[in-house]
Enzyme design. Sequence first.
Site, PDB file in Angstrom:
ATOM      1  N   LYS A 134      -1.762  -3.259   3.064  1.00 33.01           N
ATOM      2  CA  LYS A 134      -2.206  -2.491   0.981  1.00 33.01           C
ATOM      3  C   LYS A 134      -2.516  -4.736   0.701  1.00 33.01           C
ATOM      4  CE  LYS A 134      -0.083   1.130  -0.145  1.00 33.01           C
ATOM      5  NZ  LYS A 134       0.655   1.314  -1.066  1.00 33.01           N
ATOM      6  N   LYS A 217      -5.456   6.860   8.852  1.00 34.20           N
ATOM      7  CA  LYS A 217      -4.895   8.111   8.253  1.00 34.20           C
ATOM      8  C   LYS A 217      -5.565   8.461   6.758  1.00 34.20           C
ATOM      9  CE  LYS A 217      -1.073   6.640   5.082  1.00 34.20           C
ATOM     10  NZ  LYS A 217      -0.363   6.750   4.661  1.00 34.20           N
ATOM     11  N   LYS A 220      -5.577   8.129  -0.426  1.00 31.28           N
ATOM     12  CA  LYS A 220      -6.200   7.999  -1.342  1.00 31.28           C
ATOM     13  C   LYS A 220      -7.236   7.097  -1.186  1.00 31.28           C
ATOM     14  CE  LYS A 220      -0.998   9.910  -3.192  1.00 31.28           C
ATOM     15  NZ  LYS A 220      -0.048   9.666  -3.567  1.00 31.28           N
TER      16      LYS A 220
HETATM   17  P1  AMP Z   1       1.387   8.073  -0.797  1.00 30.50           P
HETATM   18  O1  AMP Z   1       0.194   8.981  -1.282  1.00 30.50           O
HETATM   19  O2  AMP Z   1       1.159   7.502   0.278  1.00 30.50           O
HETATM   20  O3  AMP Z   1       2.033   8.310  -2.225  1.00 30.50           O
HETATM   21  O4  AMP Z   1       2.198   9.271   0.366  1.00 30.50           O
HETATM   22  C1  AMP Z   1       2.680  10.398  -0.777  1.00 30.50           C
HETATM   23  C2  AMP Z   1       3.899  11.024   0.679  1.00 30.50           C
HETATM   24  O5  AMP Z   1       2.701  11.575   1.413  1.00 30.50           O
HETATM   25  C3  AMP Z   1       4.822  10.057   2.181  1.00 30.50           C
HETATM   26  O6  AMP Z   1       5.651  11.063   2.383  1.00 30.50           O
HETATM   27  C4  AMP Z   1       3.599   9.804   2.940  1.00 30.50           C
HETATM   28  O7  AMP Z   1       4.016   9.562   4.415  1.00 30.50           O
HETATM   29  C5  AMP Z   1       2.795  11.033   3.101  1.00 30.50           C
HETATM   30  N1  AMP Z   1       0.916  10.775   3.360  1.00 30.50           N
HETATM   31  C6  AMP Z   1       0.763  10.191   3.057  1.00 30.50           C
HETATM   32  N2  AMP Z   1      -0.586   9.905   3.678  1.00 30.50           N
HETATM   33  C7  AMP Z   1      -0.452  11.244   4.971  1.00 30.50           C
HETATM   34  C8  AMP Z   1      -1.260  11.805   5.958  1.00 30.50           C
HETATM   35  N3  AMP Z   1      -2.167  11.290   6.305  1.00 30.50           N
HETATM   36  N4  AMP Z   1      -0.651  12.269   6.590  1.00 30.50           N
HETATM   37  C9  AMP Z   1       0.898  13.084   6.149  1.00 30.50           C
HETATM   38  N5  AMP Z   1       1.484  12.619   5.641  1.00 30.50           N
HETATM   39  C10 AMP Z   1       1.257  11.314   4.348  1.00 30.50           C
END
Ligand code: AMP
Length: 357
Positions: A134, A217, A220
Amino acid sequence: MAPNIRSTQQGIDPMTSGSTPQKQGRILSGIQPTGNLHLGNYLGAIRNWAAMQADFQCLFCIVDMHAITIWQEPAELARATREVAAGYIAAGLDPAANTLFVQSHVPAHAQLAWIFNCVARIGWLNRMTQFKDKAGKNREAASSGLYVYPNLMAADILVYKATHVPVGEDQKQHLELARDIAQKFNNDYSTELFPLPEPVIQGPGMRVMSLRDGTKKMSKSDPSAYSRINMTDSEDDIAQKIRKATTDPAPLPGSVEGLEGRPEASNLLNIYAALTDRTLAEVLAETEGWQFSQFKTRLTEAAVGVLGPITAEMQRLMADPAEIDSVLKRGAESANEIASAVLDEAYSAVGFLPSGR
Ligand code: AMP
Ligand code: TRP
């Protein structure tokens, strides 16, 4: 060994109080309100949480304090915070049975995080790959909050003495750090205050990749809107994104080994398996020899079938922010009750004088 979290809750144990049957432990997890919720958040996180809510006492947090470790437009942060709440509820997290709340509404997270800033070692933080990703090349310009992000995450978990933390695979390293912090705190202060939280990483949707690049991955923050399916996308958006998803020229293989070296095909098939609640092998038995065009039609139907009702419910909720806010207010009250008691214990272990409040 299962930690005894019951002995410390000042006589009231929210895990067993009331008429609810005994639960297997306490879950805490969270999502940052940055950008839009997407299929990775749903398959990798929220859907798994929904499956655990019957067996665990659950706290689901919207981690707005983590979000601002990277600049967020204030109005957009507020919108996204309500959107995550709407996504939680629409995807089946029952606000009456679980605690749904906003991190900044519970001051004990930040208060315990300060103690953890003093427990965690700089060397531990230097190993965190998410910070490196990041912060990018210009590390000097990253916020100091981004650097101590994992300490706040440990506080999110430990301020509830959570026993289990369901997350996507990308969060495993942070969970290990939370365990190290719990262990070091317990050792340093000769206490057993914090249980070591167990990561729960499960399900075929645990790592959903970008629709444009099967080695990245789904995220967002990806600048390409075509890289991800948002939980608020219309049927047409979903169909178009899947139609444009990157593929390779070969037809679909009949076995998991046949997917080797085919990241885009693997990703789309994994998504299809997760959406239809089947294993990859089961799905491959259905789609062997298909062209991508045929498969994409089927995948679109599956995605629309699962996300359609969730999207509709999210829209209904987003049109009534007062309803969302009242759920979050109730959630903050019950979260604060648990967290402030644990914080008091941590303060006392550290040697902070009671404030007399
Ligand atoms: P974040 O969007 O980074 O706040 O992630 C929130 C939750 O979603 C966390 O548990 C992440 O591990 C999961 N997560 C985010 N992106 C992915 C992805 N591409 N595949 C699987 N899990 C995800
Ligand atoms: N770091 C997590 C992510 O980006 C979000 C998060 C913050 C979290 N605090 C947490 C997840 C506590 C689980 C438990 O996905």
